[in-house]
Design an enzyme around this catalytic site. Structure first.
Site, PDB file in Angstrom:
ATOM      1  N   HIS A  89       0.827  -1.200   0.000  1.00 45.69           N
ATOM      2  CA  HIS A  89       0.000   0.000   0.000  1.00 45.69           C
ATOM      3  C   HIS A  89       0.867   1.258   0.000  1.00 45.69           C
ATOM      4  O   HIS A  89       2.051   1.220   0.355  1.00 45.69           O
ATOM      5  CB  HIS A  89      -0.910   0.012   1.217  1.00 45.69           C
ATOM      6  CG  HIS A  89      -2.030  -0.974   1.125  1.00 45.69           C
ATOM      7  ND1 HIS A  89      -2.983  -1.075   2.092  1.00 45.69           N
ATOM      8  CD2 HIS A  89      -2.369  -1.891   0.176  1.00 45.69           C
ATOM      9  CE1 HIS A  89      -3.860  -1.999   1.764  1.00 45.69           C
ATOM     10  NE2 HIS A  89      -3.498  -2.516   0.608  1.00 45.69           N
ATOM     11  N   GLU A  91       0.865   3.918   1.938  1.00 49.40           N
ATOM     12  CA  GLU A  91       1.392   4.330   3.241  1.00 49.40           C
ATOM     13  C   GLU A  91       2.619   3.523   3.620  1.00 49.40           C
ATOM     14  O   GLU A  91       3.590   4.070   4.156  1.00 49.40           O
ATOM     15  CB  GLU A  91       0.326   4.154   4.355  1.00 49.40           C
ATOM     16  CG  GLU A  91      -1.003   4.760   4.038  1.00 49.40           C
ATOM     17  CD  GLU A  91      -1.944   3.813   3.289  1.00 49.40           C
ATOM     18  OE1 GLU A  91      -3.156   4.008   3.408  1.00 49.40           O
ATOM     19  OE2 GLU A  91      -1.482   2.887   2.586  1.00 49.40           O
ATOM     20  N   CYS A 114      -6.338   1.668   4.297  1.00 50.79           N
ATOM     21  CA  CYS A 114      -6.998   0.371   4.327  1.00 50.79           C
ATOM     22  C   CYS A 114      -8.498   0.458   4.509  1.00 50.79           C
ATOM     23  O   CYS A 114      -9.092  -0.300   5.267  1.00 50.79           O
ATOM     24  CB  CYS A 114      -6.378  -0.511   5.409  1.00 50.79           C
ATOM     25  SG  CYS A 114      -4.634  -0.817   5.136  1.00 50.79           S
TER      26      CYS A 114
END
Length: 116
Positions: A89, A91, A114
């Site tokens: 992801h 982040e 998420c």
């Protein structure tokens, strides 16, 4: 501890989000750009996160294309995007790149972490 600012426009796309940010409309119950201490700077960094994430549009399925920038002392110290195939992801990528520089920084992400 880092701060996380999330701009959301439920059901919208990134163009809707950019338009809403520029217009100063309320984005979510957790963050109101009209009350931001330095909204012009926040808007600029949020646009940077959205723009960075858009580079991977259509390549991150089953996950959305998300962009993230980490800012410390007014400077982007790291950035990340959801990678092709949906992992890692945005982040995670940005935090990996930032390392110790993430401490005390602010993370701008184009989608709630998420949340999909």
């Amino acid at each position: 501890m880092a701060h996380v600012l999330v701009f959301e426009l439920p059901g919208g796309n990134d163009f809707d989000v950019l338009e809403a940010i520029r217009a100063g409309r309320r984005m979510s119950s957790r963050f109101d750009i009209a009350n931001a201490p330095d909204e012009a700077t926040d808007v600029g960094f949020m646009i940077a996160a959205i723009t960075y994430g858009r580079r991977w549009l259509g390549l991150t399925a089953p996950n959305p294309a998300v962009g993230c920038v980490i800012v410390k002392d007014g400077v982007i110290v790291a950035r990340g995007a959801t990678m092709p195939g949906g992992r890692p992801h945005a982040e995670t990528e940005a935090l990996r790149e930032a390392g110790e520089r993430a401490k005390g920084a602010t993370l701008y992400v184009s989608l709630e972490p998420c949340s999909h």
